[in-house]
Design a protein around this motif. Structure first.
Motif, mmCIF file in Angstrom:
data_model
loop_
_atom_site.group_PDB
_atom_site.id
_atom_site.type_symbol
_atom_site.label_atom_id
_atom_site.label_comp_id
_atom_site.label_asym_id
_atom_site.label_seq_id
_atom_site.Cartn_x
_atom_site.Cartn_y
_atom_site.Cartn_z
ATOM 1 N N LEU A 79 0.972 -1.165 -0.063
ATOM 2 C CA LEU A 79 -0.064 -0.088 -0.090
ATOM 3 C C LEU A 79 0.907 1.058 -0.013
ATOM 4 O O LEU A 79 1.770 1.435 0.862
ATOM 5 N N GLU A 80 0.585 2.055 -0.958
ATOM 6 C CA GLU A 80 1.290 3.274 -1.061
ATOM 7 C C GLU A 80 0.274 4.589 -0.728
ATOM 8 O O GLU A 80 -0.682 4.590 -1.472
ATOM 9 N N VAL A 81 0.796 5.077 0.546
ATOM 10 C CA VAL A 81 0.292 6.209 0.996
ATOM 11 C C VAL A 81 0.283 7.325 0.189
ATOM 12 O O VAL A 81 1.582 7.866 0.277
ATOM 13 N N GLY A 82 -0.355 7.954 -0.653
ATOM 14 C CA GLY A 82 0.010 9.235 -1.324
ATOM 15 C C GLY A 82 0.717 8.916 -2.597
ATOM 16 O O GLY A 82 1.868 9.204 -2.838
ATOM 17 N N CYS A 83 0.088 7.991 -3.373
ATOM 18 C CA CYS A 83 0.454 7.373 -4.554
ATOM 19 C C CYS A 83 0.598 8.509 -5.714
ATOM 20 O O CYS A 83 1.431 8.055 -6.716
ATOM 21 N N ALA A 84 0.209 9.611 -5.580
ATOM 22 C CA ALA A 84 0.187 10.431 -6.693
ATOM 23 C C ALA A 84 -0.445 9.687 -8.095
ATOM 24 O O ALA A 84 -1.324 9.039 -8.021
ATOM 25 N N SER A 106 -6.131 13.159 -4.142
ATOM 26 C CA SER A 106 -6.024 14.517 -5.158
ATOM 27 C C SER A 106 -6.807 13.895 -6.599
ATOM 28 O O SER A 106 -6.944 12.722 -6.544
ATOM 29 N N ARG A 107 -6.764 14.421 -7.376
ATOM 30 C CA ARG A 107 -7.293 14.093 -8.709
ATOM 31 C C ARG A 107 -6.377 13.241 -9.425
ATOM 32 O O ARG A 107 -6.878 12.479 -10.373
ATOM 33 N N ASP A 108 -5.148 13.177 -9.130
ATOM 34 C CA ASP A 108 -3.977 12.172 -9.748
ATOM 35 C C ASP A 108 -4.539 10.684 -9.100
ATOM 36 O O ASP A 108 -4.012 9.924 -9.930
ATOM 37 N N ALA A 109 -5.547 10.594 -8.476
ATOM 38 C CA ALA A 109 -5.977 9.197 -8.263
ATOM 39 C C ALA A 109 -6.657 8.594 -9.543
ATOM 40 O O ALA A 109 -6.526 7.247 -9.970
ATOM 41 N N GLU A 110 -7.194 9.277 -10.494
ATOM 42 C CA GLU A 110 -7.481 8.883 -11.764
ATOM 43 C C GLU A 110 -6.507 8.196 -12.566
ATOM 44 O O GLU A 110 -6.498 7.105 -13.104
ATOM 45 N N ALA A 111 -5.488 8.879 -12.791
ATOM 46 C CA ALA A 111 -4.198 8.400 -13.287
ATOM 47 C C ALA A 111 -3.539 7.147 -12.583
ATOM 48 O O ALA A 111 -3.323 6.123 -13.276
ATOM 49 N N ALA A 112 -3.645 7.118 -11.208
ATOM 50 C CA ALA A 112 -2.984 5.970 -10.590
ATOM 51 C C ALA A 112 -3.792 4.639 -10.867
ATOM 52 O O ALA A 112 -3.198 3.564 -10.763
ATOM 53 N N ALA A 113 -5.259 4.938 -11.075
ATOM 54 C CA ALA A 113 -5.909 3.655 -11.032
ATOM 55 C C ALA A 113 -5.638 2.893 -12.481
ATOM 56 O O ALA A 113 -5.958 2.015 -12.329
ATOM 57 N N THR A 114 -5.097 3.490 -13.268
ATOM 58 C CA THR A 114 -4.790 2.755 -14.539
ATOM 59 C C THR A 114 -3.421 1.963 -14.527
ATOM 60 O O THR A 114 -2.744 1.141 -15.362
ATOM 61 N N HIS A 115 -2.667 2.156 -13.293
ATOM 62 C CA HIS A 115 -1.343 1.656 -12.999
ATOM 63 C C HIS A 115 -1.379 0.654 -11.886
ATOM 64 O O HIS A 115 -0.797 -0.327 -11.775
ATOM 65 N N LEU A 116 -2.305 0.888 -10.777
ATOM 66 C CA LEU A 116 -2.206 0.181 -9.717
ATOM 67 C C LEU A 116 -3.472 -0.888 -9.569
ATOM 68 O O LEU A 116 -4.426 -0.795 -10.404
ATOM 69 N N ASP A 117 -3.388 -1.773 -8.620
ATOM 70 C CA ASP A 117 -4.560 -2.498 -8.212
ATOM 71 C C ASP A 117 -6.001 -2.186 -7.984
ATOM 72 O O ASP A 117 -7.043 -2.003 -8.544
ATOM 73 N N THR A 118 -5.761 -1.285 -6.840
ATOM 74 C CA THR A 118 -6.858 -0.613 -6.181
ATOM 75 C C THR A 118 -6.251 0.814 -5.641
ATOM 76 O O THR A 118 -5.266 0.987 -5.166
ATOM 77 N N VAL A 119 -7.067 1.824 -5.952
ATOM 78 C CA VAL A 119 -6.707 3.066 -5.706
ATOM 79 C C VAL A 119 -7.852 3.869 -4.663
ATOM 80 O O VAL A 119 -9.127 3.818 -5.077
#
Length: 341
Positions: A79-84, A106-119
């Motif tokens: 788990l990365e807290v503040g994963c940008a 932040s709104r960067d969660a939208e981009a993170a969701a394309t790389h990580l399993d769950t955001v």
């Protein structure tokens, strides 16, 4: 009204403008502003992945994390807290398959969701998930009004035996700046203040390093690898189990009743199957220690029992004495074998 330091709990504090400073651990902190929180939630695309600055930051983090990968399996949960935007997780998943989740408000969660399993798009206190083997948090804690409460939530999300890698700016984060006036930053950590905070929050530091790179204006950062601090009861349970294992799970004799005995055996003596306390010194024979009478080795009465050579400093002389009395080496266990790693 005196405000206690959020890191060490000290009450010897002083005001410096909008900041408070602890005279004990040197920590500086200030109250949060609502506008800064709202501003952070609106941020998007904070990292330019094509820039040398970003690549240097990513490389710096991977240099710490890559050596840990041999212990990571496909069942490992991170788990990365503040994963940008999730770029660190993307890089690590490319090196080793794992479950990699993130927290990003932040709104960067939208981009993170394309790389990580769950955001997760809510604070750690609101996240309900199975425990994680690793928790990563780079440049998060300085944004949190109550860092001790936040660390408590991180500990809740961390599995027993799990590890945390944490990074924060060292004081201002730059050797030429006396203070960090970034509006979103509420804390300026010193090494003592960060270690005090971790200890009070139930963590034990394993590795500490400085000078880590985040950006041109934050080139001086502290990075700590830590684990949940084991309770005194749990440590004692493991020590007793180690004694029993090394002594062959049999009742045994203790030979040498001195300082090392008092330091390393006496605290758990009532939980060990000790038959007798023995010593080579005639002056100790017949005296009492821990409610037991110290005696002399008897080759006939003691011929079958394992013996703990209970001294680090005088180990060689104890081994020589026991061998002269006909004790074979396979019956002797040293204190070094019990405690050695």
């Amino acid at each position: 009204m005196t405000t206690a330091c959020p890191c060490c709990g000290g009450i010897e504090t002083e005001a410096a403008g909008a900041w408070s400073r602890c005279r004990g651990c040197g920590h500086r902190w200030r109250l949060p502003g609502e506008a800064a929180t709202v501003s952070y939630q609106r941020l998007i695309a904070r990292n330019d992945t094509t820039s040398p600055d970003f690549r240097r930051k990513l490389r710096d983090r991977l240099d710490t994390l890559e050596p840990l990968l041999p212990a990571v399996s496909t069942t490992c949960r991170v788990l990365e807290v503040g994963c940008a935007e999730g770029h660190l997780g993307e890089a690590l998943k490319a090196l080793c398959p794992m479950v990699y989740d993130g927290i990003e408000i932040s709104r960067d969660a939208e981009a993170a969701a394309t790389h990580l399993d769950t955001v997760y798009r809510q604070p750690a206190a609101e996240v309900q998930a199975p425990a994680y083997d690793w928790l990563l948090a780079f440049h998060v804690l300085e944004h949190i009004a109550d860092p001790a409460a936040e660390l408590s939530e991180w500990q809740r999300l961390l599995a027993s035996g799990g590890r945390m890698v944490l990074e924060v700016p060292h004081e201002s984060g730059h050797p030429l700046l006396a203070s960090d006036e970034h509006p979103e930053h509420l804390h300026q950590f010193t090494l003592p203040s960060l270690l005090c905070l971790l200890q009070r929050a139930g963590f034990a530091a394993e590795a500490i390093s400085g000078g880590h790179y985040e950006s041109a204006v934050y080139p001086d950062n502290i990075r700590v690898t830590a684990h949940r601090r084991e309770s005194a009861e749990s440590r004692q349970d493991r020590l007793v189990a180690r004694f029993n294992e090394k002594m062959g799970n049999r009742p045994f004799l203790v030979y040498g009743v001195g300082g090392d005995f008092r330091n390393y055996v006496l605290p758990v003596l009532d939980r060990l199957p000790v038959l007798e306390l023995l010593d080579s010194s005639a002056e100790k024979w017949g005296t009492h220690c821990a409610g037991r009478v110290i005696g002399q080795y008897n080759p006939t009465r003691h011929r079958n029992a394992p013996i703990l050579a209970c001294s680090i400093r005088f180990q060689a002389s104890i081994l020589e004495s026991l061998r002269k009395q006909g004790v074979p080496d396979d019956r002797i266990v040293t204190l070094e074998e019990i405690y050695g790693y």
